[in-house]
Design a protein around this motif. Structure first.
Motif, PDB file in Angstrom:
ATOM      1  N   ASP A 105     -43.501 -17.606 -52.004  1.00  0.00           N
ATOM      2  CA  ASP A 105     -42.419 -18.042 -52.892  1.00  0.00           C
ATOM      3  C   ASP A 105     -42.472 -19.547 -53.122  1.00  0.00           C
ATOM      4  O   ASP A 105     -42.310 -20.021 -54.245  1.00  0.00           O
ATOM      5  CB  ASP A 105     -41.053 -17.665 -52.313  1.00  0.00           C
ATOM      6  N   ALA A 106     -42.699 -20.306 -52.051  1.00  0.00           N
ATOM      7  CA  ALA A 106     -42.783 -21.764 -52.171  1.00  0.00           C
ATOM      8  C   ALA A 106     -43.970 -22.161 -53.045  1.00  0.00           C
ATOM      9  O   ALA A 106     -43.854 -23.079 -53.874  1.00  0.00           O
ATOM     10  CB  ALA A 106     -42.895 -22.406 -50.787  1.00  0.00           C
ATOM     11  N   ASP A 107     -45.086 -21.471 -52.875  1.00  0.00           N
ATOM     12  CA  ASP A 107     -46.259 -21.755 -53.710  1.00  0.00           C
ATOM     13  C   ASP A 107     -45.968 -21.455 -55.179  1.00  0.00           C
ATOM     14  O   ASP A 107     -46.379 -22.189 -56.072  1.00  0.00           O
ATOM     15  CB  ASP A 107     -47.473 -20.955 -53.235  1.00  0.00           C
ATOM     16  N   ALA A 108     -45.243 -20.361 -55.433  1.00  0.00           N
ATOM     17  CA  ALA A 108     -44.894 -20.011 -56.815  1.00  0.00           C
ATOM     18  C   ALA A 108     -43.961 -21.058 -57.413  1.00  0.00           C
ATOM     19  O   ALA A 108     -44.123 -21.449 -58.579  1.00  0.00           O
ATOM     20  CB  ALA A 108     -44.246 -18.627 -56.858  1.00  0.00           C
ATOM     21  N   GLN A 109     -42.990 -21.529 -56.628  1.00  0.00           N
ATOM     22  CA  GLN A 109     -42.080 -22.569 -57.114  1.00  0.00           C
ATOM     23  C   GLN A 109     -42.830 -23.861 -57.389  1.00  0.00           C
ATOM     24  O   GLN A 109     -42.572 -24.541 -58.383  1.00  0.00           O
ATOM     25  CB  GLN A 109     -40.960 -22.817 -56.107  1.00  0.00           C
ATOM     26  N   LEU A 110     -43.762 -24.206 -56.525  1.00  0.00           N
ATOM     27  CA  LEU A 110     -44.554 -25.416 -56.718  1.00  0.00           C
ATOM     28  C   LEU A 110     -45.405 -25.298 -57.983  1.00  0.00           C
ATOM     29  O   LEU A 110     -45.500 -26.246 -58.767  1.00  0.00           O
ATOM     30  CB  LEU A 110     -45.440 -25.664 -55.498  1.00  0.00           C
ATOM     31  N   ALA A 111     -45.999 -24.152 -58.197  1.00  0.00           N
ATOM     32  CA  ALA A 111     -46.801 -23.954 -59.403  1.00  0.00           C
ATOM     33  C   ALA A 111     -45.931 -24.057 -60.653  1.00  0.00           C
ATOM     34  O   ALA A 111     -46.329 -24.665 -61.651  1.00  0.00           O
ATOM     35  CB  ALA A 111     -47.502 -22.591 -59.348  1.00  0.00           C
ATOM     36  N   ALA A 112     -44.719 -23.497 -60.601  1.00  0.00           N
ATOM     37  CA  ALA A 112     -43.804 -23.582 -61.748  1.00  0.00           C
ATOM     38  C   ALA A 112     -43.393 -25.032 -61.996  1.00  0.00           C
ATOM     39  O   ALA A 112     -43.315 -25.475 -63.153  1.00  0.00           O
ATOM     40  CB  ALA A 112     -42.576 -22.712 -61.498  1.00  0.00           C
ATOM     41  N   ALA A 113     -43.136 -25.784 -60.929  1.00  0.00           N
ATOM     42  CA  ALA A 113     -42.764 -27.194 -61.081  1.00  0.00           C
ATOM     43  C   ALA A 113     -43.920 -28.003 -61.663  1.00  0.00           C
ATOM     44  O   ALA A 113     -43.705 -28.869 -62.517  1.00  0.00           O
ATOM     45  CB  ALA A 113     -42.339 -27.766 -59.730  1.00  0.00           C
ATOM     46  N   ARG A 114     -45.124 -27.721 -61.226  1.00  0.00           N
ATOM     47  CA  ARG A 114     -46.288 -28.432 -61.771  1.00  0.00           C
ATOM     48  C   ARG A 114     -46.475 -28.114 -63.255  1.00  0.00           C
ATOM     49  O   ARG A 114     -46.808 -28.991 -64.045  1.00  0.00           O
ATOM     50  CB  ARG A 114     -47.538 -28.070 -60.990  1.00  0.00           C
ATOM     51  N   GLU A 115     -46.251 -26.858 -63.613  1.00  0.00           N
ATOM     52  CA  GLU A 115     -46.359 -26.470 -65.021  1.00  0.00           C
ATOM     53  C   GLU A 115     -45.289 -27.171 -65.847  1.00  0.00           C
ATOM     54  O   GLU A 115     -45.558 -27.648 -66.950  1.00  0.00           O
ATOM     55  CB  GLU A 115     -46.249 -24.949 -65.164  1.00  0.00           C
ATOM     56  N   ARG A 116     -44.078 -27.274 -65.307  1.00  0.00           N
ATOM     57  CA  ARG A 116     -42.986 -27.971 -66.006  1.00  0.00           C
ATOM     58  C   ARG A 116     -43.328 -29.451 -66.174  1.00  0.00           C
ATOM     59  O   ARG A 116     -43.104 -30.026 -67.235  1.00  0.00           O
ATOM     60  CB  ARG A 116     -41.680 -27.798 -65.221  1.00  0.00           C
TER      61      ARG A 116
END
Length: 163
Positions: free
Chosen positions: A45-56
């Motif tokens: 979940d943390a990795d997914a959130q980090l990936a979403a933040a990087r995309e943003r």
């Protein structure tokens, strides 16, 4: 050389004791396995959130590419050098964050700060979330006048290093 009956008894006892310990540890192992799986899921979940933040962040950088002039950017320094606006962050007590607030309030030039009335300064202080009297206490008007008339070196001599 054979085993004595006492040695056979001890061997059997150790065997049974090992078997019991093994059985008991299996029930506790499920608890640890669940905890491990929970940690793995949390990490996913943390990795997914980090990936979403990087995309943003990447999306915001793509959007900002069309607007290079902003406080604290190379474009802002270039705009200040071209005379389109002054580098208000040089005023002690303003900094880059305060410069953003000043720009949002429509203040881009040293002359505009110099010409602030006491009422305008109070309005600006409340808009920027500053304590009442900050503009006068920090001598923003005087600093702006010195920067406009004599430049950064004179300002640095009078008020020390700039932001």
């Amino acid at each position: 050389m054979g085993f004595t009956p006492n040695q056979w008894a001890i061997l059997a006892l150790v065997l049974v004791l090992g078997w019991l310990i093994g059985l008991l540890s299996r029930s506790g192992g499920a608890k640890w396995r669940r905890a491990y799986e929970g940690e793995v899921a949390a990490r996913r979940d943390a990795d997914a959130q980090l990936a979403a933040a990087r995309e943003r962040n990447a999306e915001l950088e793509r959007q900002a590419a069309g607007h290079p002039v902003g406080p604290g950017t190379a474009g802002a320094i270039g705009a200040a050098a071209a005379g389109n606006r002054d580098d208000l962050a040089l005023i002690r007590g303003v900094g880059r964050t305060g410069e953003t607030g000043l720009n949002e309030a429509g203040i881009y030039r040293y002359r505009q700060i110099e010409s602030l009335s006491d009422g305008d300064a109070a309005t600006l202080e409340s808009r920027l979330g500053l304590k009442t009297g900050t503009v006068a206490y920090e001598e923003w008007r005087e600093q702006a006048a010195l920067l406009r008339e004599k430049g950064v070196d004179a300002h640095r001599t009078r008020w020390g290093t700039v932001a």
